[in-house]
Structure formats: C-alpha cells, structure tokens
Scaffold this motif. Structure first.
Motif, short mmCIF file in Angstrom:
data_model
loop_
_atom_site.label_atom_id
_atom_site.label_comp_id
_atom_site.label_asym_id
_atom_site.label_seq_id
_atom_site.Cartn_x
_atom_site.Cartn_y
_atom_site.Cartn_z
N HIS A 1 -0.09 -5.79 2.49
CA HIS A 1 0.66 -5.06 1.46
C HIS A 1 0.18 -3.62 1.38
CE1 HIS A 1 3.68 -5.32 -1.66
NE2 HIS A 1 2.91 -4.57 -2.44
N GLN B 1 -0.97 -4.02 -8.70
CA GLN B 1 0.18 -4.12 -9.60
C GLN B 1 1.35 -4.83 -8.94
OE1 GLN B 1 0.78 -0.02 -10.80
NE2 GLN B 1 -0.66 -0.20 -12.50
N ASP B 2 1.60 -4.54 -7.68
CA ASP B 2 2.71 -5.21 -6.98
C ASP B 2 2.46 -6.71 -6.86
OD1 ASP B 2 4.06 -2.85 -6.68
OD2 ASP B 2 4.17 -2.94 -4.49
N LEU B 3 1.21 -7.10 -6.66
CA LEU B 3 0.88 -8.52 -6.49
C LEU B 3 0.51 -9.19 -7.81
CD1 LEU B 3 -1.19 -8.35 -3.18
CD2 LEU B 3 1.25 -8.78 -3.48
N GLN C 1 2.13 -1.72 3.78
CA GLN C 1 3.54 -1.52 3.47
C GLN C 1 3.78 -0.47 2.39
OE1 GLN C 1 4.70 -5.50 2.48
NE2 GLN C 1 4.30 -6.27 4.56
N LEU C 2 2.78 -0.19 1.56
CA LEU C 2 2.94 0.78 0.49
C LEU C 2 2.72 2.20 1.01
CD1 LEU C 2 1.19 -0.90 -2.56
CD2 LEU C 2 3.63 -0.53 -2.22
N ASP D 1 -1.94 0.24 -6.84
CA ASP D 1 -0.55 -0.10 -6.55
C ASP D 1 -0.44 -1.47 -5.91
OD1 ASP D 1 0.04 2.35 -7.58
OD2 ASP D 1 0.58 3.29 -5.67
N VAL D 2 -1.36 -1.81 -5.01
CA VAL D 2 -1.37 -3.14 -4.41
C VAL D 2 -1.57 -4.20 -5.50
CG1 VAL D 2 -2.62 -4.71 -2.89
CG2 VAL D 2 -2.17 -2.37 -2.15
#
Length: 326
Positions: free
Chosen positions: A26, A191-193, A29-30, A188-189
């Motif tokens: 991830h 928060q996305d997960l 990908q960000l 960000d990782v």
C-alpha cells in the motif's frame, strides 16, 4: 527501491506476513507520482523444501523462494522473520542463513517468536528486544545477554527491530515505513487501512495475568492461594512470614526460590491482576475496586496502572471491558 525479504516459517499465522506485505504494497500505491519505481520490492521465503507455506488455520501461502536457494550475500534492505518455526531443524536453517546474510542487510526485524532466532544468531547480544509476552521469560533465560523488555509493541535498537506478538508486526511495519519515507506516508497508509499509526495506551502489549503458582503442595503453595483469596488484607512480608511460621528473611528467600518472584512483587502482581479483572468484568467504581484489591484509593490504583500499564484504569476498562458488563 528497497528490497524486503519476509521469512515465513511453516505452521504459523499467515496473516502476519500477509499483513506486513499488504502494508508495504500500500505504501507503493500511495502518491506514485514522481516515482520511477516502487518504494518496496517484497519477496516471501519459506523454510520448507517446497514453496507452499502451511498456516495453522489450514490456509496456505505460496512463497517466492525457498530460503536454501537464496544467496545470503545478496544485498537486502530489510529481512523480516515472522516466527521461530515448529521444529529445531527449521529454526536452525534460518539462523545459519541469517548469520551469513546479516552483514549484507541494512535492517533486520522480527515478529513474535522470530526474536528467538535473532537471539540464537547472536544479533540481539547486548541489545534491547521484545517478543510475544508468552516467550519473554524463555527468551531471557535462554539468552541472558539480551536485554528483554515486556511492555512495548516493538523495539528498535540500532538496525535491529523486534516486535511482540502477532499484530504488533503491523505496528513495526508502519514504523519502518515512517523511518524510510517519513511521517506523512506512514500516516496515510495507516488511515487507508484503518489502523493506528501509534496505538493508544503507551504502545503496550498486554499479557494475560497468569500468576506464578508453585506446583507443590507445601506451605508456600497454600500461602499463594491464601494471598489470591485475601488480596485486600495486610500482605506485608512480616505478616506473610508469620502465616508460614518463618522469619521474614528466611521466608523471602524460600518464597523467591519457589515462585521466581519476591513476596512484594508477587503481591503487587496479584493485586494488579485482580484490579484488571474487576475493570473488565464489573461496573464497580474505581474507589470500590481499589478497596477490594488492596490499593486503598483510586489515586493509588491510577498511579500503579499508569506506571505498569501506561494507561489509566478508565482507559483500560474502555479497551477490555466485557460487552455485557453489569
């Protein structure tokens, strides 16, 4: 691009290695704009002669490599070991390979029982380290030169990282991402997960409160039972020694020898365990719990919780109370 090798022994929890790989992927990908190649290249290696890693759940994971086929001298950014394996032979294979590979890796990390293999390889000598709370005493006894700590979810000591049990490897992986590419990407990782970048409660791994219990049937064993049944009583050394007809000095020596803990430490652990149980299973006030468990006041209870568990009694209750608490 940072090359990451995750070594996965057979028979463990596969979501540890899969979760670590997903976190790192991830991060790839960000914010890909401006990147000429991915941030991480991830390979999974098995200790088995085949490429199928069998998980304890019955699920299987297909590895990219078999560890005996990998050149340990090939440069790697990070080696992560997610367990210690089911057999001595399997663990030895990892240790032998790791000793050769360690000088060529920038960073080495372990999850859960993987710390046992790092210790066996000598990489933890003189370093701070942690592992699953069930293995802390085993690690310390087997490798006294390691400075074992039982509280943190993960520990960094130089280029060596160790983490506690199971999901603490995810906390460690986010910390690796933050070290490599900064706070913003790691945040960000997370928060996305839908993860905590840093868990509340002092980054602590909580052990079950399983007090040392002498397996014999002598006076010390009987006294331990009495302590647990009379946790709010006066449990000073003098009173306890009197109950077993010993001098305080001799009692302390015998109790420590038979239980592995001094009387004072045993009482403190027993009272903390009793308070944790009441916070989990009752709606009693903190003052009532403090009185029933020998702490005297909610102020004392709060001070002990903050010192030992790095969070308040109220925070502990919020995290661990029974859903159908009375």
């Amino acid at each position: 691009m940072k090359k990451i090798l995750i070594i996965v022994p057979d028979g463990g929890m596969l979501f540890e290695s899969a979760g670590i790989a997903d976190i790192l992927m991830h991060a790839n990908q960000l914010h890909p704009e401006g990147l000429d190649r991915p941030r991480y290249h991830i390979d999974i290696a098995t200790t088995q002669p085949h490429q199928v890693i069998h998980g304890q759940s019955g699920l299987n994971l297909l590895a990219d490599h078999r560890i005996h086929e990998l050149d340990p001298r090939a440069p790697l950014d990070t080696i992560i070991i997610t367990g210690r394996g089911q057999t001595e032979q399997e663990g030895t294979a990892v240790v032998d390979w790791l000793r050769l590979a360690a000088p060529h890796a920038r960073r080495i990390a372990s999850v859960c029982g993987g710390a046992m293999l790092l210790a066996q390889s000598g990489l933890l000598n003189g370093r701070r380290a942690t592992t699953h709370w069930k293995l802390l005493e085993t690690l310390q006894v087997a490798f006294p030169e390691v400075r074992v700590e039982g509280g943190p979810l993960y520990i960094q000591d130089g280029h060596i990282w160790t983490s506690g049990g199971v999901t603490s490897g995810f906390d460690l992986t986010l910390a690796l991402v933050e070290e490599d590419y900064g706070f913003s990407l790691a945040r960000d990782v997370a928060q996305d997960l839908v993860m905590y970048l840093r868990r509340p409660g002092g980054q602590l791994q909580f052990s079950r409160y399983s007090l040392r219990q002498n397996s014999g049937s002598g006076p010390i064993n009987a006294l331990q039972t009495w302590i647990l049944e009379n946790i709010a009583a006066d449990l000073c050394v003098e009173k306890l020694a009197e109950r077993v007809a010993m001098s305080p000095r001799n009692f302390t020596r015998v109790f420590t020898r038979e239980t592995g803990a001094s009387p004072a430490r045993y009482v403190a652990e027993a009272r903390l365990a009793a308070a944790r149980q009441q916070l989990e299973q009752t709606a009693d006030t903190l003052d009532k719990i403090a009185a029933q468990t020998g702490f005297g006041s909610s102020i004392n209870l709060r001070r002990i919780f903050e010192k030992q568990l790095h969070l308040t009694p109220g925070e502990y209750r919020q995290r661990f109370h029974c859903r159908k608490m009375a």
